[in-house]
Design a protein around this motif. Structure first.
Motif: not given
Length: 102
Positions: A80-102
């Protein structure tokens, strides 16, 4: 006529300059506050504490997906989530932050 056009153009430039932009998208991923971006753009569905809600919990998402996979999900969407809710440098930063959640 030229004065009016010039005045309109100058006014438009000033208005657009005053609007500025989202500082979070400027620069690179190291200057973006990923947690702040997440809370503002994703937290209403995924929970401010990553515990889920309308969207799935993301508190352990890093054990399921890599940073690159998370970036892809953010960019293209999933379920249900649409793409491009965030863009640019935000994508990489949020993805990196979330990837650390284990």
């Amino acid at each position: 006529m030229k004065r009016k056009l010039l005045g309109l153009l100058v006014g438009l430039v000033l208005v657009l300059a005053a609007c500025g932009g989202n500082d979070e998208t400027a620069g690179d991923a190291t200057t973006v506050n990923a947690e702040k971006v997440f809370r503002q753009n994703c937290g209403s569905c995924h929970g401010q504490d990553l515990s889920g809600g309308v969207g799935p919990a993301l508190d352990k998402i890093g054990s399921v997906y890599t940073q690159e996979e998370i970036e892809s999900i953010i960019e293209t969407g999933k379920g249900m989530m649409r793409g491009k809710m965030i863009v640019g440098a935000e994508v990489e930063a949020v993805a990196k932050w979330l990837a650390e959640k284990k």
